[in-house]
Design a protein around this motif. Sequence first.
Motif, PDB file in Angstrom:
ATOM      1  N   ASN A 440       0.844  -1.188   0.000  1.00  0.00           N
ATOM      2  CA  ASN A 440       0.000   0.000   0.000  1.00  0.00           C
ATOM      3  C   ASN A 440       0.883   1.243   0.000  1.00  0.00           C
ATOM      4  O   ASN A 440       2.112   1.141  -0.061  1.00  0.00           O
ATOM      5  CB  ASN A 440      -0.981  -0.022   1.181  1.00  0.00           C
ATOM      6  N   SER A 441       0.263   2.402   0.082  1.00  0.00           N
ATOM      7  CA  SER A 441       1.002   3.647  -0.126  1.00  0.00           C
ATOM      8  C   SER A 441       1.682   4.197   1.117  1.00  0.00           C
ATOM      9  O   SER A 441       2.344   5.235   1.050  1.00  0.00           O
ATOM     10  CB  SER A 441       0.042   4.714  -0.678  1.00  0.00           C
ATOM     11  N   THR A 442       1.543   3.533   2.277  1.00  0.00           N
ATOM     12  CA  THR A 442       2.103   4.093   3.501  1.00  0.00           C
ATOM     13  C   THR A 442       3.508   3.556   3.779  1.00  0.00           C
ATOM     14  O   THR A 442       3.848   2.437   3.382  1.00  0.00           O
ATOM     15  CB  THR A 442       1.215   3.758   4.716  1.00  0.00           C
ATOM     16  N   PRO A 443       4.318   4.335   4.478  1.00  0.00           N
ATOM     17  CA  PRO A 443       5.664   3.863   4.847  1.00  0.00           C
ATOM     18  C   PRO A 443       5.614   2.644   5.766  1.00  0.00           C
ATOM     19  O   PRO A 443       6.602   1.917   5.877  1.00  0.00           O
ATOM     20  CB  PRO A 443       6.266   5.067   5.584  1.00  0.00           C
ATOM     21  N   ARG A 444       4.462   2.413   6.419  1.00  0.00           N
ATOM     22  CA  ARG A 444       4.329   1.285   7.338  1.00  0.00           C
ATOM     23  C   ARG A 444       4.116  -0.044   6.616  1.00  0.00           C
ATOM     24  O   ARG A 444       4.156  -1.106   7.238  1.00  0.00           O
ATOM     25  CB  ARG A 444       3.150   1.530   8.297  1.00  0.00           C
ATOM     26  N   ALA A 445       3.893  -0.009   5.314  1.00  0.00           N
ATOM     27  CA  ALA A 445       3.624  -1.241   4.573  1.00  0.00           C
ATOM     28  C   ALA A 445       4.801  -2.205   4.668  1.00  0.00           C
ATOM     29  O   ALA A 445       5.964  -1.815   4.582  1.00  0.00           O
ATOM     30  CB  ALA A 445       3.326  -0.916   3.117  1.00  0.00           C
ATOM     31  N   THR A 446       4.490  -3.483   4.829  1.00  0.00           N
ATOM     32  CA  THR A 446       5.529  -4.518   4.860  1.00  0.00           C
ATOM     33  C   THR A 446       6.258  -4.561   3.521  1.00  0.00           C
ATOM     34  O   THR A 446       5.637  -4.444   2.461  1.00  0.00           O
ATOM     35  CB  THR A 446       4.899  -5.895   5.120  1.00  0.00           C
ATOM     36  N   ASP A 447       7.561  -4.709   3.564  1.00  0.00           N
ATOM     37  CA  ASP A 447       8.349  -4.833   2.346  1.00  0.00           C
ATOM     38  C   ASP A 447       7.780  -5.956   1.478  1.00  0.00           C
ATOM     39  O   ASP A 447       7.501  -7.056   1.976  1.00  0.00           O
ATOM     40  CB  ASP A 447       9.802  -5.137   2.699  1.00  0.00           C
ATOM     41  N   VAL A 448       7.607  -5.681   0.198  1.00  0.00           N
ATOM     42  CA  VAL A 448       6.967  -6.635  -0.702  1.00  0.00           C
ATOM     43  C   VAL A 448       7.726  -7.951  -0.765  1.00  0.00           C
ATOM     44  O   VAL A 448       7.125  -9.036  -0.709  1.00  0.00           O
ATOM     45  CB  VAL A 448       6.815  -6.031  -2.118  1.00  0.00           C
ATOM     46  N   ASP A 449       9.033  -7.893  -0.866  1.00  0.00           N
ATOM     47  CA  ASP A 449       9.811  -9.125  -0.957  1.00  0.00           C
ATOM     48  C   ASP A 449       9.702  -9.950   0.320  1.00  0.00           C
ATOM     49  O   ASP A 449       9.589 -11.188   0.274  1.00  0.00           O
ATOM     50  CB  ASP A 449      11.275  -8.808  -1.247  1.00  0.00           C
ATOM     51  N   ALA A 450       9.750  -9.278   1.465  1.00  0.00           N
ATOM     52  CA  ALA A 450       9.642  -9.992   2.744  1.00  0.00           C
ATOM     53  C   ALA A 450       8.259 -10.630   2.886  1.00  0.00           C
ATOM     54  O   ALA A 450       8.132 -11.790   3.326  1.00  0.00           O
ATOM     55  CB  ALA A 450       9.906  -9.036   3.902  1.00  0.00           C
TER      56      ALA A 450
END
Length: 511
Positions: A440-450
């Motif tokens: 999602n657009s927030t800095p809190r979003a989990t890293d996609v690769d992780a």
Amino acid sequence: MVLSVPLRRLGPVSEPSDPNDQFDDIVDTETDRDPDLAVIEAGSRTLRTQGGPPQGDPVPSRPEDPELDKALREVETELSTRWGETKLEPSVKRIAALMDVLGEPQRAYPSIHITGTNGKTSTARMIEALLGAFELRTGRYTSPHVQTITERISLDGAPISAERFIETYQDVKPYVELVDAREEYRLSFFEVLTGMAYAAFADAPVDVAVVEVGMGGTWDATNVIDGSVAVVTPIDLDHTDRLGGTTGEIAGEKSGIIKQGATVILAQQPVDAAQVLLKKAVEADATVAREGMEFGIVSREVAVGGQLLTLRGLGGEYDNVFLPLHGAYQAHNAAVALAAVEAFFGIGAEHARTLDVDTVRRAFAQVASPGRLEIVRSSPTVILDAAHNPHGARATAEGISEAFGFSRLIGVVSTSGDKDAKGLLEAFEPIFAEVVITANSTPRATDVDALAATAVEVFGEDRVVVEPRLDDAIEAAITLAEEEAEFGGAGVLVTGSIFTVGDARLLLRRG
């Protein structure tokens, strides 16, 4: 990609409880649902909704006036310089100081205070709808917002306008700065918004405020009110770094909203949480009503567009209540909301009667809960749900299976970095044919690769697709849902975070 494995990409009044009841009996009722109260299949399942999403949207969009939008963004920018909602100093000292210089606006009206792990916002919306149907002017404070910050503060069942939000901020700003100068730490983002809400409610003025805690209870900024009714929705593990590692420890923090002489409405709880909450209620000389004992669900039937309920309240039964929301958990939220409003009106204590059943039916029939099993398009059906922890995900999975019966369901998932992503994915694994991992657009979003690596552990490599952009992820999920000529029974669920749902709503032009 950083992953070591290749992933595909796609372009009457209830009888009082016997004081000699054994606690084990209470615990059994708190933790086990009677199978006789399970869903009655009404033959009304549909593979997808007819006629697309419902008309009207309870979530406001950005202001169309460029100058007004600019002014609102300036307020949002100022607020963003403060501690965010994930950075806390567990104390009500600063918010109490702000209330003091504002003249204690939170004392100008009675309040219903809501805590719990899941279901708080939906329950708050139901309570608000019921109170409004009985011609009370309401103020509702909930968090976080789905799309626009103004959603957090509502008057008479609708978010306040951008103009009023800006005016309220400007009104409280000098007092906020005064408190900032006196305290070791500046007021946080959430503390300022809480002060704004309480001030807006006093200015309106409202007859009653419906207030959802931000986190916990004891030291939450909202806890400067004295709620005559305290509501505790189901407690599960979430925010364990701040609230405790067991549901009992978490209940200890959340029980802080139970004030002296209040009425406490308890949803069904885990054993240790129930023990803590009941002990706190005794210490506060509070009256307790427990789901499954003093109130609850008599029956429920799956119906087109929602469910048909018979609820047992504190004063008697309410039959033929249509709730236009999906999932057993929403029926339980409805039972809790009804009991809370009955308690607010003194039913079950001072008054041996029920609320007017037609008014109750009318109120529940109008309830909306954006981002909670919300259908936003058809052909194929796309559903948004803000489940962000394993408990919420399990409830969502059950609701999807019960209400829709998809032959092929694709998940689109982005979580926040501080959440139990693996537990959430495990809850969805039985119902997802495949899952599209995104951000999602927030800095809190989990890293996609992780997050993708975690998804591979749960689903296996062949069932995981990665699309870092949410718009691409939704498009990929729709493509997957329509594969193998299963268009008629296909569906897409976008979930994992309230922020993911908000972004998806904007992309799908719900705003």
